[in-house]
Design an enzyme around this catalytic site. Structure first.
Site, short mmCIF file in Angstrom:
data_model
loop_
_atom_site.label_atom_id
_atom_site.label_comp_id
_atom_site.label_asym_id
_atom_site.label_seq_id
_atom_site.Cartn_x
_atom_site.Cartn_y
_atom_site.Cartn_z
CB SER A 29 -1.11 -0.06 1.07
OG SER A 29 -1.86 -1.07 1.04
NE ARG A 33 -2.79 4.63 -0.13
CZ ARG A 33 -3.13 3.50 -0.36
NH1 ARG A 33 -2.33 2.36 -0.74
NH2 ARG A 33 -4.55 3.28 0.15
N GLY A 101 -5.82 -4.14 -8.41
CA GLY A 101 -6.97 -3.23 -8.21
C GLY A 101 -6.53 -2.15 -7.48
NE ARG A 129 -10.46 -6.73 -7.61
CZ ARG A 129 -9.54 -6.44 -6.82
NH1 ARG A 129 -8.18 -6.35 -7.34
NH2 ARG A 129 -9.71 -6.03 -5.80
CB SER A 174 -13.49 0.75 -0.22
OG SER A 174 -12.54 0.78 -1.09
CG ASP A 327 -5.83 -7.16 1.51
OD1 ASP A 327 -6.86 -7.25 0.74
OD2 ASP A 327 -4.99 -6.29 1.18
NE ARG A 358 -8.01 -12.01 -2.10
CZ ARG A 358 -7.25 -11.07 -1.69
NH1 ARG A 358 -7.51 -10.11 -0.94
NH2 ARG A 358 -6.49 -10.80 -2.62
NE ARG A 403 -3.51 -9.81 0.17
CZ ARG A 403 -2.20 -9.12 0.31
NH1 ARG A 403 -1.29 -10.04 0.93
NH2 ARG A 403 -1.95 -7.99 -0.06
#
Length: 450
Positions: A29, A33, A101, A129, A174, A327, A358, A403
């Site tokens: 993440s 960024r 994503g 997605r 989200s 996650d 998932r 994952r």
């Protein structure tokens, strides 16, 4: 088929004790960024510890396509010479985001308020997605989106020529949607306000502050109000990316379920909006300790030690904790299968629209391994079989999901019989060193059809 080549089946066999130090990759993440905000700053941002998995490499390529100078120096060190807010140039070609994503949604936000046009696509998984959750709020700024039915990739975004600030209440928890709206708000005059009903990972807010944006966060009784003043000049930064708590979950959880294990994972980012898994594991009775706790770059960091925990008990995970561990539910379900009693995970419908469904992927794979599962649209319940009690002896579908693939490899390390996945290729998107790292701790992983 893997998203990046032929399928690579892999089998995990019951392991002896996992021992040693696991240097997991940088936080995904924060890596995304760092590249994006570095590209939006004026001047040169230096990054160390960047995750060099395919997802993040796709973001680096996207920033180059938008005109930023992005240079890899080796060893996780990168330089980004930014173009400033509103300075993106129009890409010459379609931007292929592979399996990411997070990356595609953040970059859609970052370019949405610049008067350029860009087309995005991805692999078979990403093209399934939903992108409407991003393009709907971006439309409020004046951005136009043209995609496949259901708001799916490939998709062309036409950036707003004269963007207006927005006030937007998230319809779901989200961090991707929140971050896309905030990144879009950077190039809109006035104040953009995002209201989230539940706190989600706050790396974007923290990093915007570090880059010099004027942003405030007001936690209220039932919501969190984030206000961003548009059109700042972002200052370049020196960023040391902490190691990824989501990647750390795999060696940590494997250590908890493999008899005799003792594994240290150093320099893990423990931002409270990301640490729900570790709180949950402690409630189950996991032997976890934090060492050398500190703050680096505004993020809490520590060394995490995990030891075999044969007496873990199933619990009911509070649904409000889901945003801080969304996650990690796949690997938690593997731990739950090795605990005693029932583990109930509610409020997890967001798992249905990740790289795969998932909930369904873990339910079907664990059932094939002999575990009793219950599920509905928003819930996954695992009936634990006790330490080392999972029969195994099955093949699980990875479904192009890194994952899912890693979770079943950890499952096989503790199961009575080997567990196989049909394709380990997707693991490279977030944890390219997973196989040698786990093997170095003592895991038995074999690329084979046996």
């Amino acid at each position: 088929m893997s998203s990046h080549g032929p399928a690579i089946p892999m089998t995990a066999r019951k392991s002896g004790p996992l021992k040693g130090t696991a240097h997991v990759p940088g936080d995904k993440s924060i890596s995304h960024r760092s590249l994006i905000l570095g590209a939006l700053a004026v001047g040169e941002t230096r990054i160390s510890g960047l995750l060099e998995g395919q997802d993040v490499l796709d973001t680096a390529a996207a920033m180059r396509a938008f005109g930023a100078d992005v240079v890899e120096e080796g060893g996780g060190h990168w330089r980004v010479h930014g173009v400033g807010i509103g300075g993106f140039s129009e890409p010459e070609d379609v931007i292929d985001y592979g399996n990411s994503g997070t990356g595609v949604r953040l970059v859609m936000g970052a370019m949405a308020t610049t008067a350029i046009t860009a087309t995005f696509t991805g692999d078979a998984s990403l093209r399934k997605r939903p992108m409407g959750r991003i393009t709907d709020p971006l439309a409020l700024f004046g951005t136009r989106a043209y995609g496949r039915a259901g708001g799916r990739l490939p998709m062309t975004l036409v950036g707003a020529a004269d963007p207006v600030p927005v006030r937007y209440t998230l319809p779901m928890a989200s961090a991707q949607v929140k971050s896309a709206v905030l990144l879009a708000g950077l190039n809109a005059r006035g104040e953009t306000v995002v209201i989230e009903p539940e706190a989600t990972r706050d790396h974007t807010e923290r990093m915007l502050t570090g880059f010099g944006a004027e942003i405030s966060v007001e936690p209220l009784a039932e919501e969190r109000v984030i206000t961003l003043v548009g059109q700042p000049e972002l200052r370049p930064q020196v960023i040391a990316v902490p190691r990824d708590p989501s990647s750390a979950a795999f060696p940590v959880c494997a250590a908890l379920i493999v008899e005799g294990s003792d594994v240290l994972v150093p320099n893990i980012g423990l931002n409270p909006t990301r640490a729900g898994l570790y709180e949950t594991l402690r409630e189950m009775g996991a032997d976890l300790t934090l060492e050398n706790e500190r703050v680096e770059g505004g993020e809490p960091v520590a060394d995490l030690r995990a030891r075999f925990s044969p007496d873990m008990q199933g619990i009911e995970v509070p649904p409000e904790r889901a945003p801080s561990m969304i996650d990690e539910y796949p690997i938690l379900s593997v731990v739950a299968a090795n605990a005693t009693g029932k583990t109930v995970m509610r409020g997890v419908k967001e798992l249905r629209v990740k790289e795969s469904d998932r909930i369904d992927a873990m339910a079907r794979g664990l059932e094939a391994c002999g575990v009793i599962i219950e599920e509905d649209e928003d819930t996954l319940i695992v009936h634990g079989m006790g330490a080392g009690g999972v029969p195994g002896g099955a093949t699980a579908e990875a479904r192009l999901d890194h994952r899912i693939a890693m979770s079943f490899m950890c499952c096989g390390m503790a199961a009575k019989k080997p567990v196989k996945i049909d394709d380990s290729g997707p693991i490279a998107t977030s944890f390219p060193i997973f196989e040698p790292l786990m093997a170095g701790l003592g895991a038995q992983l074999v690329r084979s059809n046996s």
